[in-house]
Design an enzyme around this catalytic site. Structure first.
Site, PDB file in Angstrom:
ATOM      1  N   GLY A 176      -2.457   2.550  13.258  1.00 37.09           N
ATOM      2  CA  GLY A 176      -1.872   1.863  12.104  1.00 37.09           C
ATOM      3  C   GLY A 176      -2.578   2.291  10.823  1.00 37.09           C
ATOM      4  N   GLY A 177      -2.431   1.466   9.779  1.00 38.12           N
ATOM      5  CA  GLY A 177      -2.954   1.832   8.470  1.00 38.12           C
ATOM      6  C   GLY A 177      -4.461   2.093   8.472  1.00 38.12           C
ATOM      7  N   ALA A 178      -5.227   1.193   9.068  1.00 37.13           N
ATOM      8  CA  ALA A 178      -6.692   1.339   9.046  1.00 37.13           C
ATOM      9  C   ALA A 178      -7.113   2.581   9.831  1.00 37.13           C
ATOM     10  CB  ALA A 178      -7.345   0.085   9.626  1.00 37.13           C
ATOM     11  N   LYS A 224       0.811  -1.228   0.000  1.00 38.76           N
ATOM     12  CA  LYS A 224       0.000   0.000   0.000  1.00 38.76           C
ATOM     13  C   LYS A 224       0.845   1.280   0.000  1.00 38.76           C
ATOM     14  CE  LYS A 224      -4.204  -1.790   2.204  1.00 38.76           C
ATOM     15  NZ  LYS A 224      -5.154  -1.666   3.334  1.00 38.76           N
TER      16      LYS A 224
HETATM   17  P1  NDP Z   1      -1.417  -2.139  11.566  1.00 38.44           P
HETATM   18  O1  NDP Z   1      -0.473  -3.241  11.909  1.00 38.44           O
HETATM   19  O2  NDP Z   1      -0.972  -1.053  10.666  1.00 38.44           O
HETATM   20  O3  NDP Z   1      -1.882  -1.430  12.946  1.00 38.44           O
HETATM   21  C1  NDP Z   1      -2.325  -2.201  14.025  1.00 38.44           C
HETATM   22  C2  NDP Z   1      -2.824  -1.294  15.129  1.00 38.44           C
HETATM   23  O4  NDP Z   1      -3.354  -2.102  16.178  1.00 38.44           O
HETATM   24  C3  NDP Z   1      -1.722  -0.434  15.758  1.00 38.44           C
HETATM   25  O5  NDP Z   1      -2.278   0.794  16.180  1.00 38.44           O
HETATM   26  C4  NDP Z   1      -1.321  -1.280  16.992  1.00 38.44           C
HETATM   27  O6  NDP Z   1      -0.783  -0.511  18.029  1.00 38.44           O
HETATM   28  C5  NDP Z   1      -2.662  -1.805  17.409  1.00 38.44           C
HETATM   29  N1  NDP Z   1      -2.589  -3.028  18.194  1.00 38.44           N
HETATM   30  C6  NDP Z   1      -2.369  -4.290  17.747  1.00 38.44           C
HETATM   31  N2  NDP Z   1      -2.383  -5.161  18.778  1.00 38.44           N
HETATM   32  C7  NDP Z   1      -2.600  -4.433  19.912  1.00 38.44           C
HETATM   33  C8  NDP Z   1      -2.727  -4.755  21.291  1.00 38.44           C
HETATM   34  N3  NDP Z   1      -2.646  -6.014  21.731  1.00 38.44           N
HETATM   35  N4  NDP Z   1      -2.963  -3.749  22.169  1.00 38.44           N
HETATM   36  C9  NDP Z   1      -3.063  -2.457  21.739  1.00 38.44           C
HETATM   37  N5  NDP Z   1      -2.951  -2.097  20.444  1.00 38.44           N
HETATM   38  C10 NDP Z   1      -2.727  -3.060  19.537  1.00 38.44           C
HETATM   39  O7  NDP Z   1      -2.709  -2.840  11.021  1.00 38.44           O
HETATM   40  P2  NDP Z   1      -3.847  -2.199  10.079  1.00 38.44           P
HETATM   41  O8  NDP Z   1      -4.178  -0.858  10.601  1.00 38.44           O
HETATM   42  O9  NDP Z   1      -3.472  -2.351   8.664  1.00 38.44           O
HETATM   43  O10 NDP Z   1      -5.075  -3.210  10.327  1.00 38.44           O
HETATM   44  C11 NDP Z   1      -5.760  -3.195  11.552  1.00 38.44           C
HETATM   45  C12 NDP Z   1      -6.999  -4.059  11.398  1.00 38.44           C
HETATM   46  O11 NDP Z   1      -7.872  -3.461  10.440  1.00 38.44           O
HETATM   47  C13 NDP Z   1      -6.711  -5.477  10.882  1.00 38.44           C
HETATM   48  O12 NDP Z   1      -7.510  -6.379  11.627  1.00 38.44           O
HETATM   49  C14 NDP Z   1      -7.197  -5.435   9.433  1.00 38.44           C
HETATM   50  O13 NDP Z   1      -7.667  -6.693   8.992  1.00 38.44           O
HETATM   51  C15 NDP Z   1      -8.356  -4.449   9.554  1.00 38.44           C
HETATM   52  N6  NDP Z   1      -8.693  -3.787   8.304  1.00 38.44           N
HETATM   53  C16 NDP Z   1      -9.998  -3.802   7.949  1.00 38.44           C
HETATM   54  C17 NDP Z   1     -10.415  -3.191   6.801  1.00 38.44           C
HETATM   55  C18 NDP Z   1     -11.863  -3.246   6.439  1.00 38.44           C
HETATM   56  O14 NDP Z   1     -12.201  -2.880   5.309  1.00 38.44           O
HETATM   57  N7  NDP Z   1     -12.743  -3.668   7.346  1.00 38.44           N
HETATM   58  C19 NDP Z   1      -9.478  -2.496   5.918  1.00 38.44           C
HETATM   59  C20 NDP Z   1      -8.114  -2.487   6.407  1.00 38.44           C
HETATM   60  C21 NDP Z   1      -7.750  -3.119   7.564  1.00 38.44           C
HETATM   61  P3  NDP Z   1       0.786  -0.103  18.058  1.00 38.44           P
HETATM   62  O15 NDP Z   1       0.929   1.074  17.135  1.00 38.44           O
HETATM   63  O16 NDP Z   1       1.005   0.231  19.478  1.00 38.44           O
HETATM   64  O17 NDP Z   1       1.540  -1.318  17.579  1.00 38.44           O
END
Ligand code: NDP
Length: 284
Positions: A134-136, A73
């Site tokens: 994160g990305g979403a 992306k």
């Molecule tokens: P990223 O890896 O970019 O970001 C993950 C985020 O989740 C970060 O903010 C991370 O925090 C946080 N996180 C993960 N585990 C924990 C935890 N145990 N405690 C606290 N914070 C946590 O992932 P994406 O943003 O790309 O994706 C996130 C979700 O969105 C996924 O499940 C993906 O499948 C879903 N998604 C859904 C879409 C849809 O159309 N419905 C489209 C795109 C994504 P930290 O920064 O501290 O690591």
């Protein structure tokens, strides 16, 4: 033998790593069939080192556009001719559209979320709590800001990533946002109108808990989750138990597909047909 152009389907693609079983194709092709559009959606497994060649191949092959999933992306951007407003602010592209001879990167993740949300509430002027950076979460924060949200309360575990998003919203887009570092159950402020899980907590885990103090949930709040598998996450179940309206991640996924089809073909496809096909492909 050569086929005349009119017999050839319009092609759109999806470049991913680990594309096997990508359910988006089933959803998009169901819409093509339903609307009698002669088009195909082709899933392509592309490794990061082959991304440049893959994009070159697509540009040379009469495609109308393509989707991208992680890790492509961000790295696709140098191979495109321009970016839409929100894709530029987010710094990521999940949908590329051919406009004449130019290939423009758009981000339909946050736009898809916004479409789902506005079916229930107009976010203009509202206070929103958003977990994740994160990305979403980035794509949602940018679209909400462009849509005129009142205040964004960003909550993220890692301060660095949280600060990057805060900077994008406040400095880049002159939005109103504040950041909280997340290391214990978060207490929702009573004036929060919308609460969003933008993290991956709950993905493939029915019982995973987004750390919020459930005693602070109020029935007027609208809860939305980006996690689409399972669709009914614990986050949404907790909200439902407090009589809140909820929006699941499937809705966002379907709506990003709707926007992709609109960008590529100009039509607005039937959302219910797409949701049905997606649920069937995912077995839920
Ligand atoms: P990223 O890896 O970019 O970001 C993950 C985020 O989740 C970060 O903010 C991370 O925090 C946080 N996180 C993960 N585990 C924990 C935890 N145990 N405690 C606290 N914070 C946590 O992932 P994406 O943003 O790309 O994706 C996130 C979700 O969105 C996924 O499940 C993906 O499948 C879903 N998604 C859904 C879409 C849809 O159309 N419905 C489209 C795109 C994504 P930290 O920064 O501290 O690591």
């Amino acid at each position: 033998m050569s086929l005349s152009r009119s017999f050839c389907p319009t092609l759109v693609g999806c470049l991913s790593q680990g594309a096997a079983g990508n359910p988006t194709g089933a959803m998009v092709e169901a819409a093509f069939t339903h609307h009698g559009i002669n088009a195909r959606y082709i899933n392509m497994e592309v490794s990061p080192e082959n991304l440049a060649d893959a994009v070159k191949g697509i540009r040379a092959s009469g495609y109308q556009g393509f989707n991208l999933s992680m890790p492509h992306k961000v790295t696709v951007i140098p191979f495109l001719d321009g970016l839409g407003e929100s894709a530029a602010a987010i710094g990521a592209v999940n949908c590329v559209v051919r406009r004449g001879e130019r290939w423009i990167g758009e981000n339909t993740d946050g736009k898809g979320f916004l479409r789902s949300l506005t079916e229930i509430v107009d976010p203009r002027g509202k206070t929103v709590v958003l977990f994740g950076a994160g990305g979403a979460a980035r794509s949602i924060a940018v679209e909400l800001t462009l849509a005129g949200v009142g205040k964004l309360i960003l909550v993220n575990r890692t301060p660095e990533r949280g600060n990057q998003l805060l900077n994008t919203i406040v400095v880049g887009l002159q939005g109103n946002a504040e950041l909280f570092t997340w290391n214990e159950d978060f207490k929702l402020p009573p004036d929060a109108d919308i609460v969003i899980n933008g993290t991956s907590i709950g993905l493939y885990d029915l019982d995973a808990r987004v750390q919020i103090d459930t005693a602070t949930i109020q029935s007027h709040q609208i809860f939305a989750d980006v996690v689409f598998n399972p669709p009914l996450t614990r986050f949404l179940r907790d909200a439902g138990a407090s009589s809140c309206k909820t929006i699941d991640g499937l809705s966002m996924l379907v709506n990003q597909g709707v926007l992709g089809i609109h960008f590529w073909t100009g039509i607005w496809p039937d959302v219910s047909i797409m949701r049905q096909a997606l649920s069937k492909a995912m077995g839920c």
